[in-house]
Design a protein around this motif. Structure first.
Motif, mmCIF file in Angstrom:
data_model
loop_
_atom_site.group_PDB
_atom_site.id
_atom_site.type_symbol
_atom_site.label_atom_id
_atom_site.label_comp_id
_atom_site.label_asym_id
_atom_site.label_seq_id
_atom_site.Cartn_x
_atom_site.Cartn_y
_atom_site.Cartn_z
ATOM 1 N N ALA A 101 1.507 9.674 -5.352
ATOM 2 C CA ALA A 101 2.142 10.959 -5.046
ATOM 3 C C ALA A 101 3.098 11.368 -6.164
ATOM 4 C CB ALA A 101 2.885 10.871 -3.716
ATOM 5 N N LEU A 161 0.826 -1.208 0.000
ATOM 6 C CA LEU A 161 0.000 0.000 0.000
ATOM 7 C C LEU A 161 0.859 1.257 0.000
ATOM 8 C CD1 LEU A 161 -2.823 -1.040 2.484
ATOM 9 C CD2 LEU A 161 -3.056 -0.578 0.040
ATOM 10 N N ALA A 162 1.970 1.249 0.726
ATOM 11 C CA ALA A 162 2.871 2.403 0.752
ATOM 12 C C ALA A 162 3.477 2.643 -0.628
ATOM 13 C CB ALA A 162 3.971 2.189 1.790
ATOM 14 N N ALA A 203 0.811 4.250 -2.666
ATOM 15 C CA ALA A 203 0.660 5.651 -2.278
ATOM 16 C C ALA A 203 1.806 6.487 -2.845
ATOM 17 C CB ALA A 203 0.611 5.776 -0.755
#
Length: 133
Positions: free
Chosen positions: A55, A47-48, A51
């Motif tokens: 970004a 998930l990071a 993300a």
């Protein structure tokens, strides 16, 4: 579903995924819970990475838009592969514990390190280039 002698449904037949729980016997719960925590950590890492991809795609960086989009796509792909491999490694490890076999390795670490390394290298070179001009 298999019925036991007492007429109840066998517990192993009710648990999913069957390719894990239909083999061997239940290991010490502490080991299963540790395996689950490892799965959750890898899922968070996936998930990071996703993300980070979002970004990177949304920011206005001093990179050519094609390079920035490719880096974002690389992070997104790494995030999806990491999340998928989290499940695969959980199942392989759980089954190995149930069968009292050697625990498998985890090749997903290479994906995370390679993706982060490539993105970091390109962003670092872009920052240095921008500072020198």
């Amino acid at each position: 579903m298999a019925l036991r002698d007492d007429g109840h449904v066998s517990e192993s037949r009710r648990r999913w995924p069957r390719q894990v729980y239909d083999h061997g016997s239940d290991p010490d719960p502490r080991f299963s819970l540790a395996n689950e925590r490892t799965f959750l950590a890898w899922a968070r890492t996936g998930l990071a990475l996703l993300a980070g991809a979002a970004a990177l795609d949304a920011l206005d960086l001093p990179l050519h838009h094609v390079v920035q989009s490719l880096l974002a796509a690389l992070l997104a792909l790494a995030g999806m592969l990491t999340a998928g491999s989290a499940w695969w490694n959980w199942a392989r490890t759980e089954r190995a514990m149930r069968e009292d076999a050697a625990l498998p390795g985890n090749p997903a670490m290479v994906v995370v390190v390679a993706a982060a390394g490539v993105v970091g290298l390109v962003l670092g070179i872009a920052s240095i280039t921008r500072a020198l001009t």
